[in-house]
Design a protein around this motif. Structure first.
Motif, PDB file in Angstrom:
ATOM      1  N   GLU A 161      -5.800   1.474  -3.296  1.00  0.00           N
ATOM      2  CA  GLU A 161      -6.133   2.775  -3.865  1.00  0.00           C
ATOM      3  C   GLU A 161      -7.516   3.149  -3.366  1.00  0.00           C
ATOM      4  OE1 GLU A 161      -5.805   2.031  -8.043  1.00  0.00           O
ATOM      5  OE2 GLU A 161      -3.636   1.733  -7.920  1.00  0.00           O
ATOM      6  N   ALA A 162      -7.580   4.247  -2.621  1.00  0.00           N
ATOM      7  CA  ALA A 162      -8.848   4.705  -2.054  1.00  0.00           C
ATOM      8  C   ALA A 162      -8.853   6.226  -2.089  1.00  0.00           C
ATOM      9  CB  ALA A 162      -9.009   4.203  -0.627  1.00  0.00           C
ATOM     10  N   PRO A 163      -9.986   6.831  -2.400  1.00  0.00           N
ATOM     11  CA  PRO A 163     -10.039   8.296  -2.475  1.00  0.00           C
ATOM     12  C   PRO A 163      -9.497   8.960  -1.204  1.00  0.00           C
ATOM     13  CG  PRO A 163     -12.090   7.320  -3.247  1.00  0.00           C
ATOM     14  CD  PRO A 163     -11.271   6.202  -2.659  1.00  0.00           C
ATOM     15  N   GLY A 164      -8.459   9.750  -1.371  1.00  0.00           N
ATOM     16  CA  GLY A 164      -7.893  10.521  -0.271  1.00  0.00           C
ATOM     17  C   GLY A 164      -6.968   9.760   0.662  1.00  0.00           C
ATOM     18  N   PHE A 165      -6.852   8.434   0.503  1.00  0.00           N
ATOM     19  CA  PHE A 165      -5.997   7.664   1.415  1.00  0.00           C
ATOM     20  C   PHE A 165      -5.513   6.395   0.719  1.00  0.00           C
ATOM     21  CE2 PHE A 165      -5.384   4.948   5.325  1.00  0.00           C
ATOM     22  CZ  PHE A 165      -4.251   5.608   5.763  1.00  0.00           C
ATOM     23  N   ASN A 166      -4.499   6.559  -0.118  1.00  0.00           N
ATOM     24  CA  ASN A 166      -3.856   5.432  -0.786  1.00  0.00           C
ATOM     25  C   ASN A 166      -2.752   4.918   0.122  1.00  0.00           C
ATOM     26  OD1 ASN A 166      -5.024   5.678  -3.668  1.00  0.00           O
ATOM     27  ND2 ASN A 166      -4.401   7.750  -3.133  1.00  0.00           N
ATOM     28  N   GLN A 167      -2.528   3.620   0.083  1.00  0.00           N
ATOM     29  CA  GLN A 167      -1.486   3.020   0.917  1.00  0.00           C
ATOM     30  C   GLN A 167      -0.693   2.022   0.093  1.00  0.00           C
ATOM     31  OE1 GLN A 167      -4.531   1.716   3.900  1.00  0.00           O
ATOM     32  NE2 GLN A 167      -2.857   2.211   5.312  1.00  0.00           N
ATOM     33  N   ARG A 168       0.584   1.865   0.463  1.00  0.00           N
ATOM     34  CA  ARG A 168       1.386   0.803  -0.127  1.00  0.00           C
ATOM     35  C   ARG A 168       2.429   0.345   0.884  1.00  0.00           C
ATOM     36  NH1 ARG A 168       4.434   4.306  -4.860  1.00  0.00           N
ATOM     37  NH2 ARG A 168       5.907   5.387  -3.497  1.00  0.00           N
ATOM     38  N   PHE A 169       2.738  -0.929   0.786  1.00  0.00           N
ATOM     39  CA  PHE A 169       3.672  -1.601   1.675  1.00  0.00           C
ATOM     40  C   PHE A 169       4.673  -2.328   0.791  1.00  0.00           C
ATOM     41  CE2 PHE A 169       4.950  -5.700   3.396  1.00  0.00           C
ATOM     42  CZ  PHE A 169       5.229  -5.475   4.729  1.00  0.00           C
ATOM     43  N   THR A 170       5.937  -2.239   1.150  1.00  0.00           N
ATOM     44  CA  THR A 170       6.952  -3.050   0.485  1.00  0.00           C
ATOM     45  C   THR A 170       7.810  -3.690   1.569  1.00  0.00           C
ATOM     46  OG1 THR A 170       8.421  -1.131   0.260  1.00  0.00           O
ATOM     47  CG2 THR A 170       7.071  -1.699  -1.644  1.00  0.00           C
ATOM     48  N   GLY A 171       8.081  -4.962   1.377  1.00  0.00           N
ATOM     49  CA  GLY A 171       8.921  -5.695   2.315  1.00  0.00           C
ATOM     50  C   GLY A 171       9.895  -6.559   1.555  1.00  0.00           C
ATOM     51  N   THR A 172      11.078  -6.733   2.119  1.00  0.00           N
ATOM     52  CA  THR A 172      12.108  -7.563   1.506  1.00  0.00           C
ATOM     53  C   THR A 172      12.488  -8.665   2.479  1.00  0.00           C
ATOM     54  OG1 THR A 172      12.937  -5.655   0.282  1.00  0.00           O
ATOM     55  CG2 THR A 172      14.395  -7.565   0.444  1.00  0.00           C
ATOM     56  N   LEU A 173      12.351  -9.903   2.028  1.00  0.00           N
ATOM     57  CA  LEU A 173      12.680 -11.076   2.817  1.00  0.00           C
ATOM     58  C   LEU A 173      14.180 -11.330   2.747  1.00  0.00           C
ATOM     59  CD1 LEU A 173      11.445 -13.579   4.350  1.00  0.00           C
ATOM     60  CD2 LEU A 173      11.449 -14.727   2.121  1.00  0.00           C
ATOM     61  N   SER A 174      14.797 -11.595   3.894  1.00  0.00           N
ATOM     62  CA  SER A 174      16.233 -11.898   3.924  1.00  0.00           C
ATOM     63  C   SER A 174      16.497 -13.241   3.241  1.00  0.00           C
ATOM     64  CB  SER A 174      16.739 -11.932   5.365  1.00  0.00           C
ATOM     65  OG  SER A 174      16.141 -13.007   6.076  1.00  0.00           O
ATOM     66  N   ALA A 175      17.752 -13.458   2.871  1.00  0.00           N
ATOM     67  CA  ALA A 175      18.146 -14.685   2.183  1.00  0.00           C
ATOM     68  C   ALA A 175      17.843 -15.934   3.016  1.00  0.00           C
ATOM     69  CB  ALA A 175      19.632 -14.634   1.824  1.00  0.00           C
ATOM     70  N   ASP A 176      17.955 -15.827   4.355  1.00  0.00           N
ATOM     71  CA  ASP A 176      17.675 -16.985   5.202  1.00  0.00           C
ATOM     72  C   ASP A 176      16.194 -17.135   5.540  1.00  0.00           C
ATOM     73  OD1 ASP A 176      17.207 -15.050   7.163  1.00  0.00           O
ATOM     74  OD2 ASP A 176      18.890 -15.666   8.433  1.00  0.00           O
ATOM     75  N   GLY A 177      15.355 -16.182   5.096  1.00  0.00           N
ATOM     76  CA  GLY A 177      13.913 -16.270   5.316  1.00  0.00           C
ATOM     77  C   GLY A 177      13.460 -15.940   6.716  1.00  0.00           C
ATOM     78  N   ASN A 178      14.328 -15.354   7.532  1.00  0.00           N
ATOM     79  CA  ASN A 178      13.990 -15.111   8.934  1.00  0.00           C
ATOM     80  C   ASN A 178      13.741 -13.661   9.293  1.00  0.00           C
ATOM     81  OD1 ASN A 178      13.964 -17.809   9.769  1.00  0.00           O
ATOM     82  ND2 ASN A 178      16.198 -17.825   9.820  1.00  0.00           N
ATOM     83  N   THR A 179      13.966 -12.730   8.378  1.00  0.00           N
ATOM     84  CA  THR A 179      13.660 -11.327   8.644  1.00  0.00           C
ATOM     85  C   THR A 179      13.031 -10.699   7.400  1.00  0.00           C
ATOM     86  OG1 THR A 179      15.858 -10.561   7.996  1.00  0.00           O
ATOM     87  CG2 THR A 179      15.529 -11.010  10.333  1.00  0.00           C
TER      88      THR A 179
END
Length: 155
Positions: free
Chosen positions: A110-128
């Protein structure tokens, strides 16, 4: 004497190794990222780079390229959240909060004028990991910055 590794840090073990990163951005090719534990396993480092820019120009010749990028990830044992210190070749320095649990990776700032967020989902085998970065000027309305995928490299 080095402190004993906090058990919450083990959640990040799945990231350790080298990955191919494919941003879904026109004209941007793949990069690589590598996660490694610092001695004692108290901090996780991430280095991201490319060997050349997609048009064949070696990265060191391209102005304003973000590569290489570096992160240092540590734990706040009071909240079980991680903190990520980020810097890149453009001179950008940022502090992010991060969680990683049950195959879901979240990073935000959270930053004034430029908030960012990332979401990632790991595959069941842990390789992607399928992921996306979003940004917001007001912290309310979010827009996709870009999607990306990580694929673990063999070895």
């Amino acid at each position: 004497m080095v402190a004993e590794r906090h058990p919450a840090l083990a959640r990040l073990d799945v990231l350790v190794g080298r990955w191919t990163v494919r941003p879904q951005v026109d004209g941007v090719g793949p990069a690589w990222t590598e996660f490694a534990w610092q001695p004692g396993g108290l901090f996780l480092t991430q280095v991201t780079d490319v060997d050349e820019i997609p048009d064949g120009t070696p990265r060191q010749w391209r102005e304003n390229a973000p590569f290489p990028m570096w992160s240092l990830i540590g734990l706040d044992d009071a909240t079980s959240e991680f903190t990520m210190l980020y810097a890149d070749a453009r001179g950008v320095h940022r502090v992010y909060r991060m969680t990683f649990a049950d195959g879901r990776w979240r990073i935000w700032r959270e930053a004034p004028g430029f908030n960012q967020r990332f979401t990632g989902t790991l595959s069941a085998d842990g390789n992607t990991i399928d992921a996306r970065w979003e940004m917001s000027k007001d912290g309310v309305t979010w827009d996709l910055d870009f999607a990306l995928s990580y694929t673990r490299q063999p070895g």
